[in-house]
Design an enzyme around this catalytic site. Structure first.
Site, PDB file in Angstrom:
ATOM      1  N   GLY A  10       0.834  -1.161  -0.029  1.00  0.00           N
ATOM      2  CA  GLY A  10      -0.018   0.016  -0.073  1.00  0.00           C
ATOM      3  C   GLY A  10       0.881   1.192  -0.215  1.00  0.00           C
ATOM      4  O   GLY A  10       0.402   2.384   0.569  1.00  0.00           O
ATOM      5  N   ALA A  11       1.905   1.160  -0.664  1.00  0.00           N
ATOM      6  CA  ALA A  11       2.954   2.325  -0.683  1.00  0.00           C
ATOM      7  C   ALA A  11       2.816   3.294  -1.466  1.00  0.00           C
ATOM      8  O   ALA A  11       3.584   4.461  -1.451  1.00  0.00           O
ATOM      9  CB  ALA A  11       4.615   1.587  -0.895  1.00  0.00           C
ATOM     10  N   VAL A  61      -2.593  -7.406  -3.459  1.00  0.00           N
ATOM     11  CA  VAL A  61      -2.471  -8.489  -2.479  1.00  0.00           C
ATOM     12  C   VAL A  61      -3.332  -9.470  -2.303  1.00  0.00           C
ATOM     13  O   VAL A  61      -3.006 -10.422  -1.421  1.00  0.00           O
ATOM     14  CB  VAL A  61      -1.877  -7.562  -1.081  1.00  0.00           C
ATOM     15  CG1 VAL A  61      -0.845  -6.625  -1.469  1.00  0.00           C
ATOM     16  CG2 VAL A  61      -3.265  -6.819  -0.676  1.00  0.00           C
ATOM     17  N   SER A 139      -6.452  -1.524  12.853  1.00  0.00           N
ATOM     18  CA  SER A 139      -7.306  -0.404  13.001  1.00  0.00           C
ATOM     19  C   SER A 139      -7.920  -0.170  14.468  1.00  0.00           C
ATOM     20  O   SER A 139      -8.223  -1.519  14.889  1.00  0.00           O
ATOM     21  CB  SER A 139      -8.542  -0.358  11.945  1.00  0.00           C
ATOM     22  OG  SER A 139      -9.346   0.587  12.209  1.00  0.00           O
ATOM     23  N   TYR A 152     -15.127  -4.614   7.660  1.00  0.00           N
ATOM     24  CA  TYR A 152     -13.691  -3.934   7.890  1.00  0.00           C
ATOM     25  C   TYR A 152     -13.187  -4.111   9.334  1.00  0.00           C
ATOM     26  O   TYR A 152     -11.911  -4.544   9.367  1.00  0.00           O
ATOM     27  CB  TYR A 152     -13.989  -2.238   7.694  1.00  0.00           C
ATOM     28  CG  TYR A 152     -12.642  -1.597   7.871  1.00  0.00           C
ATOM     29  CD1 TYR A 152     -11.696  -1.463   6.809  1.00  0.00           C
ATOM     30  CD2 TYR A 152     -12.571  -1.057   9.109  1.00  0.00           C
ATOM     31  CE1 TYR A 152     -10.531  -0.837   6.997  1.00  0.00           C
ATOM     32  CE2 TYR A 152     -11.246  -0.197   9.319  1.00  0.00           C
ATOM     33  CZ  TYR A 152     -10.234  -0.204   8.175  1.00  0.00           C
ATOM     34  OH  TYR A 152      -9.053   0.704   8.387  1.00  0.00           O
ATOM     35  N   LYS A 156      -9.696  -6.261  10.244  1.00  0.00           N
ATOM     36  CA  LYS A 156      -8.667  -5.758  11.297  1.00  0.00           C
ATOM     37  C   LYS A 156      -8.438  -6.569  12.585  1.00  0.00           C
ATOM     38  O   LYS A 156      -7.477  -6.688  13.054  1.00  0.00           O
ATOM     39  CB  LYS A 156      -9.046  -4.279  11.522  1.00  0.00           C
ATOM     40  CG  LYS A 156      -8.954  -3.510  10.143  1.00  0.00           C
ATOM     41  CD  LYS A 156      -7.470  -3.473   9.316  1.00  0.00           C
ATOM     42  CE  LYS A 156      -7.519  -2.584   8.452  1.00  0.00           C
ATOM     43  NZ  LYS A 156      -6.130  -2.494   7.631  1.00  0.00           N
TER      44      LYS A 156
HETATM   45  N1  NAD Z   1      -6.451   6.611   7.340  1.00  0.00           N
HETATM   46  C1  NAD Z   1      -6.905   6.283   8.501  1.00  0.00           C
HETATM   47  O1  NAD Z   1      -7.543   6.965   9.211  1.00  0.00           O
HETATM   48  C2  NAD Z   1      -6.625   4.650   9.102  1.00  0.00           C
HETATM   49  C3  NAD Z   1      -7.255   4.060  10.113  1.00  0.00           C
HETATM   50  C4  NAD Z   1      -7.314   3.178  10.581  1.00  0.00           C
HETATM   51  C5  NAD Z   1      -6.654   2.136   9.808  1.00  0.00           C
HETATM   52  N2  NAD Z   1      -6.170   2.660   8.555  1.00  0.00           N
HETATM   53  C6  NAD Z   1      -5.569   1.701   7.853  1.00  0.00           C
HETATM   54  O2  NAD Z   1      -4.013   2.006   7.339  1.00  0.00           O
HETATM   55  C7  NAD Z   1      -3.929   1.283   6.086  1.00  0.00           C
HETATM   56  C8  NAD Z   1      -3.270   2.538   5.047  1.00  0.00           C
HETATM   57  O3  NAD Z   1      -4.589   3.245   4.812  1.00  0.00           O
HETATM   58  P1  NAD Z   1      -4.460   4.772   4.224  1.00  0.00           P
HETATM   59  O4  NAD Z   1      -5.270   5.597   5.126  1.00  0.00           O
HETATM   60  O5  NAD Z   1      -2.804   5.186   4.168  1.00  0.00           O
HETATM   61  O6  NAD Z   1      -5.296   4.476   2.948  1.00  0.00           O
HETATM   62  P2  NAD Z   1      -4.823   4.976   1.260  1.00  0.00           P
HETATM   63  O7  NAD Z   1      -6.317   4.584   0.535  1.00  0.00           O
HETATM   64  O8  NAD Z   1      -4.353   6.457   1.297  1.00  0.00           O
HETATM   65  O9  NAD Z   1      -3.548   3.844   0.993  1.00  0.00           O
HETATM   66  C9  NAD Z   1      -3.942   2.493   0.981  1.00  0.00           C
HETATM   67  C10 NAD Z   1      -3.049   1.949  -0.413  1.00  0.00           C
HETATM   68  O10 NAD Z   1      -3.326   0.616  -0.357  1.00  0.00           O
HETATM   69  C11 NAD Z   1      -3.385   0.314  -1.729  1.00  0.00           C
HETATM   70  N3  NAD Z   1      -4.145  -0.930  -1.876  1.00  0.00           N
HETATM   71  C12 NAD Z   1      -5.575  -1.167  -1.698  1.00  0.00           C
HETATM   72  N4  NAD Z   1      -5.957  -2.317  -2.107  1.00  0.00           N
HETATM   73  C13 NAD Z   1      -4.766  -3.013  -2.493  1.00  0.00           C
HETATM   74  C14 NAD Z   1      -4.594  -4.233  -2.928  1.00  0.00           C
HETATM   75  N5  NAD Z   1      -5.813  -5.123  -3.202  1.00  0.00           N
HETATM   76  N6  NAD Z   1      -3.264  -4.622  -3.452  1.00  0.00           N
HETATM   77  C15 NAD Z   1      -2.201  -3.761  -3.136  1.00  0.00           C
HETATM   78  N7  NAD Z   1      -2.490  -2.581  -2.801  1.00  0.00           N
HETATM   79  C16 NAD Z   1      -3.776  -2.151  -2.418  1.00  0.00           C
HETATM   80  C17 NAD Z   1      -4.189   1.554  -2.442  1.00  0.00           C
HETATM   81  O11 NAD Z   1      -4.033   1.556  -3.711  1.00  0.00           O
HETATM   82  C18 NAD Z   1      -3.480   2.525  -1.657  1.00  0.00           C
HETATM   83  O12 NAD Z   1      -2.217   2.918  -2.375  1.00  0.00           O
HETATM   84  C19 NAD Z   1      -5.317   0.650   5.565  1.00  0.00           C
HETATM   85  O13 NAD Z   1      -5.011  -0.957   5.807  1.00  0.00           O
HETATM   86  C20 NAD Z   1      -6.328   1.380   6.345  1.00  0.00           C
HETATM   87  O14 NAD Z   1      -7.131   0.221   6.591  1.00  0.00           O
HETATM   88  C21 NAD Z   1      -6.154   3.815   8.150  1.00  0.00           C
END
Ligand code: NAD
Length: 247
Positions: A10-11, A61, A139, A152, A156
């Site tokens: 998810g980089a 993934v 999460s 979701y 998690k």
């Molecule tokens: N932002 C928040 O407030 C928050 C809170 C709790 C948990 N999270 C968790 O943190 C992690 C990152 O979230 P974020 O806010 O940076 O989201 P984001 O959407 O900015 O980034 C997520 C990245 O994951 C990639 N991705 C999604 N599905 C994919 C797949 N099947 N294969 C490969 N890549 C994939 C996307 O293309 C994206 O680049 C997630 O797991 C999310 O559930 C985020």
């Protein structure tokens, strides 16, 4: 400067991008995995321009075989994998009564199965080296529940249980496994939910005891510590980086 090989899923965006940037600054060789190949490549190019070693790999993934293929390629490019941070994830807001099997399966496939398959793909290298660092991004919804996010939160919660199981199984192999469950991090995911009228980032930020939303750099700092030699006695832990939202 470590020179270690770190895989970040998810980089291309948000937290994963923040972790990739931090690892590059700390001297890791970084493999940026994302289903969105173009932004992942752009991020890798930006890191290379700053003098880092960074390569992007487009992979879903949820596709077990594709994950294996991506790890084969990055291992050939960079060497054995020593660090994995799993940030790839999706969210969805649906009333429990209306969650479809398709939506349920997709969220579990990406958030839970995709987290495991990426960790599993790295394990042969870590077991051979008798050293490894794994950080999963879970999460706070799995800690305190979140309405309209049964699927979701379940995915998690699975990540948290899996993290603890792996920590116990791998402790004798010099591999630590921890999870960071963010609460509110200002990322494209959060802003996308806001654009769809589902949350207000500013209103939620005002409820955070430390008075602001988290940033990808906040999460990346904790990741960097857990993956460093200073983190060598920490495993199986849920490290809250949440401004005090969940205590
Ligand atoms: N932002 C928040 O407030 C928050 C809170 C709790 C948990 N999270 C968790 O943190 C992690 C990152 O979230 P974020 O806010 O940076 O989201 P984001 O959407 O900015 O980034 C997520 C990245 O994951 C990639 N991705 C999604 N599905 C994919 C797949 N099947 N294969 C490969 N890549 C994939 C996307 O293309 C994206 O680049 C997630 O797991 C999310 O559930 C985020």
């Amino acid at each position: 400067m470590t020179g270690r090989v770190a895989v970040v899923t998810g980089a291309a965006s948000g937290i994963g991008l923040g972790v990739a940037r931090r690892f590059a600054a700390d001297g890791y060789q970084v493999a940026l995995l994302d289903r969105d190949g173009e932004p992942a490549e752009k991020a890798a190019a930006e890191l290379r321009a700053q003098g880092a070693t960074a390569q992007a790999y487009e992979v879903d993934v949820a596709d077990w075989a594709a994950v294996r293929g991506a790890f084969d390629r990055l291992r050939a490019d960079l060497g054995p994998v020593e660090v994995v941070v799993t940030s790839a994830g999706i969210e969805s807001f649906d009333a429990a009564a209306g969650i479809t099997q398709e939506t349920w399966d997709r969220i579990i496939a990406i958030n839970l199965t995709g987290t495991f398959s990426c960790i599993q793909a790295a394990l042969p290298d870590m077991l051979a080296a008798n050293w490894g660092r794994i950080v999963t991004i879970s999460s706070s919804s799995a800690q305190q529940g979140a309405p309209y996010m049964a699927h979701y939160s379940a995915s998690k919660g699975g990540v948290i249980g899996m993290t603890k199981a792996l920590a116990r199984e791998l402790a004798g192999n010099g591999i630590t496994v921890n999870t960071i469950p963010p609460s509110l991090v200002d990322t494209p995911m959060a802003r996308d939910a806001e654009a769809r009228g589902l949350v207000s980032v500013d209103a939620m930020a005002a409820m955070v005891p430390l008075g602001r939303a988290g940033t990808p750099a906040d999460i990346a700092g904790a990741c960097a510590f857990l993956c460093s030699d200073d983190g060598s006695y920490i495993t199986g832990q849920i490290i809250g980086v949440n401004g005090g939202m969940y205590i």
